[in-house]
Write a protein that holds these residues in place. Structure first.
Motif, PDB file in Angstrom:
ATOM      1  N   UNK A 188      -8.107   6.561  -6.040  1.00 31.64           N
ATOM      2  CA  UNK A 188      -8.479   5.742  -7.211  1.00 31.64           C
ATOM      3  C   UNK A 188      -7.306   4.949  -7.773  1.00 31.64           C
ATOM      4  N   UNK A 189      -6.432   4.516  -6.886  1.00 28.76           N
ATOM      5  CA  UNK A 189      -5.353   3.610  -7.305  1.00 28.76           C
ATOM      6  C   UNK A 189      -5.953   2.216  -7.423  1.00 28.76           C
ATOM      7  N   UNK A 190      -5.858   1.582  -8.583  1.00 26.41           N
ATOM      8  CA  UNK A 190      -6.494   0.278  -8.764  1.00 26.41           C
ATOM      9  C   UNK A 190      -5.958  -0.777  -7.783  1.00 26.41           C
ATOM     10  N   UNK A 191      -6.868  -1.377  -7.033  1.00 28.83           N
ATOM     11  CA  UNK A 191      -6.561  -2.451  -6.090  1.00 28.83           C
ATOM     12  C   UNK A 191      -7.523  -3.592  -6.375  1.00 28.83           C
ATOM     13  N   UNK A 192      -6.982  -4.732  -6.769  1.00 31.57           N
ATOM     14  CA  UNK A 192      -7.815  -5.892  -7.092  1.00 31.57           C
ATOM     15  C   UNK A 192      -7.467  -7.021  -6.124  1.00 31.57           C
ATOM     16  N   UNK A 193      -8.470  -7.498  -5.416  1.00 33.35           N
ATOM     17  CA  UNK A 193      -8.265  -8.569  -4.430  1.00 33.35           C
ATOM     18  C   UNK A 193      -8.662  -9.925  -5.019  1.00 33.35           C
TER      19      UNK A 193
ATOM     20  N   UNK B 285      -6.751   5.420   1.814  1.00 28.14           N
ATOM     21  CA  UNK B 285      -6.071   6.415   0.974  1.00 28.14           C
ATOM     22  C   UNK B 285      -5.904   5.918  -0.456  1.00 28.14           C
ATOM     23  N   UNK B 286      -5.554   4.647  -0.622  1.00 28.44           N
ATOM     24  CA  UNK B 286      -5.417   4.077  -1.961  1.00 28.44           C
ATOM     25  C   UNK B 286      -6.747   4.158  -2.708  1.00 28.44           C
TER      26      UNK B 286
ATOM     27  N   UNK C 195      10.726   3.345  -1.077  1.00 25.18           N
ATOM     28  CA  UNK C 195      11.852   3.449  -2.009  1.00 25.18           C
ATOM     29  C   UNK C 195      11.515   2.796  -3.348  1.00 25.18           C
ATOM     30  N   UNK C 196      10.944   1.593  -3.289  1.00 28.29           N
ATOM     31  CA  UNK C 196      10.602   0.879  -4.518  1.00 28.29           C
ATOM     32  C   UNK C 196       9.516   1.618  -5.299  1.00 28.29           C
ATOM     33  N   UNK C 197       8.531   2.157  -4.578  1.00 28.84           N
ATOM     34  CA  UNK C 197       7.457   2.865  -5.263  1.00 28.84           C
ATOM     35  C   UNK C 197       7.905   4.123  -5.967  1.00 28.84           C
ATOM     36  N   UNK C 198       8.806   4.844  -5.331  1.00 22.96           N
ATOM     37  CA  UNK C 198       9.288   6.120  -5.912  1.00 22.96           C
ATOM     38  C   UNK C 198      10.284   5.904  -7.041  1.00 22.96           C
ATOM     39  N   UNK C 199      10.909   4.750  -7.088  1.00 21.71           N
ATOM     40  CA  UNK C 199      11.985   4.534  -8.058  1.00 21.71           C
ATOM     41  C   UNK C 199      11.421   4.369  -9.456  1.00 21.71           C
ATOM     42  N   UNK C 200      11.854   5.197 -10.373  1.00 24.17           N
ATOM     43  CA  UNK C 200      11.379   5.124 -11.760  1.00 24.17           C
ATOM     44  C   UNK C 200      12.355   4.327 -12.624  1.00 24.17           C
TER      45      UNK C 200
ATOM     46  N   UNK D  81       0.823  -1.207   0.000  1.00 25.02           N
ATOM     47  CA  UNK D  81       0.000   0.000   0.000  1.00 25.02           C
ATOM     48  C   UNK D  81       0.858   1.258   0.000  1.00 25.02           C
ATOM     49  N   UNK D  82       1.934   1.267   0.795  1.00 29.68           N
ATOM     50  CA  UNK D  82       2.852   2.410   0.785  1.00 29.68           C
ATOM     51  C   UNK D  82       3.526   2.536  -0.578  1.00 29.68           C
ATOM     52  N   UNK D  83       3.942   1.406  -1.156  1.00 33.32           N
ATOM     53  CA  UNK D  83       4.558   1.449  -2.487  1.00 33.32           C
ATOM     54  C   UNK D  83       3.590   2.019  -3.511  1.00 33.32           C
ATOM     55  N   UNK D  84       2.319   1.657  -3.411  1.00 30.88           N
ATOM     56  CA  UNK D  84       1.325   2.158  -4.358  1.00 30.88           C
ATOM     57  C   UNK D  84       1.131   3.661  -4.206  1.00 30.88           C
ATOM     58  N   UNK D  85       1.067   4.145  -2.965  1.00 29.99           N
ATOM     59  CA  UNK D  85       0.921   5.584  -2.738  1.00 29.99           C
ATOM     60  C   UNK D  85       2.136   6.344  -3.262  1.00 29.99           C
ATOM     61  N   UNK D  86       3.322   5.789  -3.034  1.00 31.77           N
ATOM     62  CA  UNK D  86       4.544   6.451  -3.492  1.00 31.77           C
ATOM     63  C   UNK D  86       4.622   6.467  -5.020  1.00 31.77           C
ATOM     64  N   UNK D  87       4.273   5.341  -5.653  1.00 36.43           N
ATOM     65  CA  UNK D  87       4.323   5.271  -7.114  1.00 36.43           C
ATOM     66  C   UNK D  87       3.292   6.205  -7.735  1.00 36.43           C
ATOM     67  N   UNK D  88       2.129   6.295  -7.123  1.00 36.14           N
ATOM     68  CA  UNK D  88       1.063   7.166  -7.631  1.00 36.14           C
ATOM     69  C   UNK D  88       1.517   8.625  -7.677  1.00 36.14           C
ATOM     70  N   UNK D  89       2.311   9.040  -6.698  1.00 37.18           N
ATOM     71  CA  UNK D  89       2.775  10.435  -6.648  1.00 37.18           C
ATOM     72  C   UNK D  89       3.708  10.777  -7.796  1.00 37.18           C
ATOM     73  N   UNK D  90       4.318   9.765  -8.402  1.00 31.17           N
ATOM     74  CA  UNK D  90       5.208  10.022  -9.536  1.00 31.17           C
ATOM     75  C   UNK D  90       4.492   9.758 -10.861  1.00 31.17           C
ATOM     76  N   UNK D  91       3.154   9.758 -10.796  1.00 28.48           N
ATOM     77  CA  UNK D  91       2.309   9.626 -11.995  1.00 28.48           C
ATOM     78  C   UNK D  91       2.496   8.298 -12.714  1.00 28.48           C
ATOM     79  N   UNK D  92       2.825   7.263 -11.979  1.00 28.52           N
ATOM     80  CA  UNK D  92       2.907   5.947 -12.582  1.00 28.52           C
ATOM     81  C   UNK D  92       1.512   5.323 -12.668  1.00 28.52           C
ATOM     82  N   UNK D  93       1.319   4.527 -13.696  1.00 24.23           N
ATOM     83  CA  UNK D  93       0.109   3.725 -13.860  1.00 24.23           C
ATOM     84  C   UNK D  93       0.292   2.470 -13.002  1.00 24.23           C
ATOM     85  N   UNK D  94      -0.424   2.392 -11.885  1.00 22.22           N
ATOM     86  CA  UNK D  94      -0.172   1.380 -10.865  1.00 22.22           C
ATOM     87  C   UNK D  94      -1.326   0.390 -10.787  1.00 22.22           C
ATOM     88  N   UNK D  95      -0.995  -0.878 -10.600  1.00 22.18           N
ATOM     89  CA  UNK D  95      -1.990  -1.895 -10.257  1.00 22.18           C
ATOM     90  C   UNK D  95      -1.478  -2.656  -9.043  1.00 22.18           C
ATOM     91  N   UNK D  96      -2.300  -2.700  -8.008  1.00 25.00           N
ATOM     92  CA  UNK D  96      -1.969  -3.392  -6.763  1.00 25.00           C
ATOM     93  C   UNK D  96      -2.865  -4.612  -6.652  1.00 25.00           C
TER      94      UNK D  96
END
Length: 456
Positions: free
Chosen positions: A160-165, A155-156, A451-456, A29-44
């Motif tokens: 609207x960060x896609x989260x599929x369970x 927050x995810x 760290x992983x989420x922010x890394x492009x 969840x933290x990785x998804x929030x971090x990746x979202x801030x860098x405008x990445x297209x994220x799927x969790x």
């Protein structure tokens, strides 16, 4: 279900994204929030029906130095001091660069979660955790991991960060050093494929895989498993298949203060604030100040693998800030009496031995076990909980670059776009159980996830 494996990518994927994150515990969840801030297209993706993982079973506390929460409490702390505490507890067995990266990162992450995402963190300022030279544990109001996971998930979903369970990753697709995606298995056995530019493994450790536990940490094999059953070791198994480096697979966090048979975690504050552990003969058997992870083995060595934690009403009041402790009281796990003889009768402990164990505690200095004292003596009314030892989660895993969280290869260098964080990666708890410093699990989850989420 088939064992997780690695294969060449298919001709086409059912879905393609920039960043695919496997596992929606605190780390994912933290990785998804971090990746979202860098405008990445994220799927969790998450294997369970709702995000939970080991986080939800914990107290949800994260150690962080130099935060504004500490400064407001008048506590002077720094990443370097925190790094020294981590290494001291782990006997210098950790990668120092990884330790420093986590120590430098966690404070800003806590403030980012509080200020940007509205998580109401506060400092645990009324008792000390073993090995921490400063009070630096941060948690949400209920001091429960369930609240932490729910707040992160909220927050995810809000962003609207896609989260599929109900999707368990069972296969990785790879071409040499580059990941192409993953195959997901649904509850009905059907599968779907997701292609990605980056793949983050946030699927935790292998404590729920009894074969792997027996192979790497046989000394805790007879402990109850108190972690999440979804921790099956896929990250390590995929790593072996890919030629990734692993480290410290014998490292784990145990806990020797789990109410039995209730299965409720009893906060270690019951010990650090002046409580003791006795076996079924009413005798103390070790230096409880060493830590709750080591306590698992110490307790399991006692008759029937059982001990009693003995404390008093003053300590119980401190413990009530934790939701788990209040649940234990509500379920009748916490016994109380005005006298030690009365407590002995309720617990079935020999009264003479219990009185001796309590009265032998010195006001100051060390006792026969080497535990240093200087806390108020236990006083009526007295409390006790029957406890046993448990395995909470593993601490070894895939070796990663501390600055990028990229997975390292056995042949040298790293994978192009494969990252590991939290329990999927090797943490900073040394080689066994005694190196675990309180909060190390969530420390690795939020820092490496960030760290992983922010890394492009």
């Amino acid at each position: 279900m088939a064992a997780p494996d690695v294969a060449a990518p298919p001709d086409r994927f059912d879905l393609e994204v920039e960043t695919l994150i496997i596992g929606a515990g605190a780390c994912g969840l933290v990785a998804a929030l971090a990746a979202h801030e860098t405008d990445q297209d994220v799927l969790l993706i998450e294997a369970d029906a709702v995000p939970s993982g080991s986080t939800a079973l914990s107290a949800g506390l994260i150690p962080a130095p130099g935060t504004r929460f500490q400064r407001d409490a008048g506590i002077d702390d720094s990443p370097d001091l925190f790094a020294r505490d981590i290494q001291a507890k782990a006997h210098g067995e950790n990668d120092p660069d990884l330790v420093q990266a986590m120590a430098d990162t966690v404070g800003p992450v806590i403030e980012w979660l509080a200020d940007t995402h509205g998580l109401p963190f506060s400092l645990v300022a009324d008792f000390d955790y073993p090995g921490h030279s400063r009070r630096r544990m941060h948690g949400l109001p209920s001091r429960s991991g369930r609240e932490l996971i729910d707040a992160l998930r909220t927050r995810v979903e809000t962003l609207d960060i896609p989260l599929i369970c109900d999707r368990r990753a069972t296969r990785l697709f790879a071409q040499g050093s580059r990941m192409a995606g993953a195959q997901l298995t649904l509850p009905d056995g059907s599968t779907e494929t997701v292609g990605c530019d980056r793949l983050i493994l946030a699927c935790n450790g292998f404590g729920g895989n009894r074969a792997m536990v027996s192979e790497h940490m046989a000394e805790i094999d007879n402990a109850i498993w108190f972690g999440h059953d979804g921790n099956r070791g896929e990250a390590v198994q995929w790593g072996h298949a890919l030629g990734a480096r692993t480290r410290h697979l014998g490292a784990y966090q145990g806990h020797g203060n789990v109410a039995h048979p209730h299965g409720i975690l009893i906060t270690w504050a019951t010990v650090t604030e002046g409580g003791i552990q006795v076996n079924t003969h009413g005798n103390r058997f070790w230096n409880e100040a060493q830590g709750y992870s080591e306590a698992a083995r110490a307790v399991l060595k006692q008759p029937d693998g059982i001990a009693w934690v003995v404390f008093d009403a003053r300590i119980a009041e401190i413990a009530r800030q934790f939701e788990d402790f209040k649940n234990a009281e509500n379920q009748g796990a916490v016994l109380n009496d005005e006298t030690l003889d009365g407590l002995a009768h309720k617990t079935g402990l020999p009264a003479d031995a219990l009185r001796e164990a309590v009265t032998d505690i010195p006001a100051d200095g060390s006792d026969a076990f080497g535990r240093m004292w200087g806390l108020p003596a236990l006083a009526p009314p007295f409390c006790a909980v029957k406890v046993t030892g448990a395995l909470f989660h593993t601490q070894g895993g895939l070796e990663v670059d501390p600055n990028t969280a990229k997975v390292c290869k056995t042949s040298g260098g790293g994978f192009d776009n494969l990252y590991a964080a939290g329990g999927a990666a090797c943490g900073v708890s040394g080689k066994g159980d005694s190196g675990y410093l309180s909060g190390n699990g969530l420390l690795a989850a939020v820092t490496l996830g960030f760290i992983a989420g922010r890394r492009l």
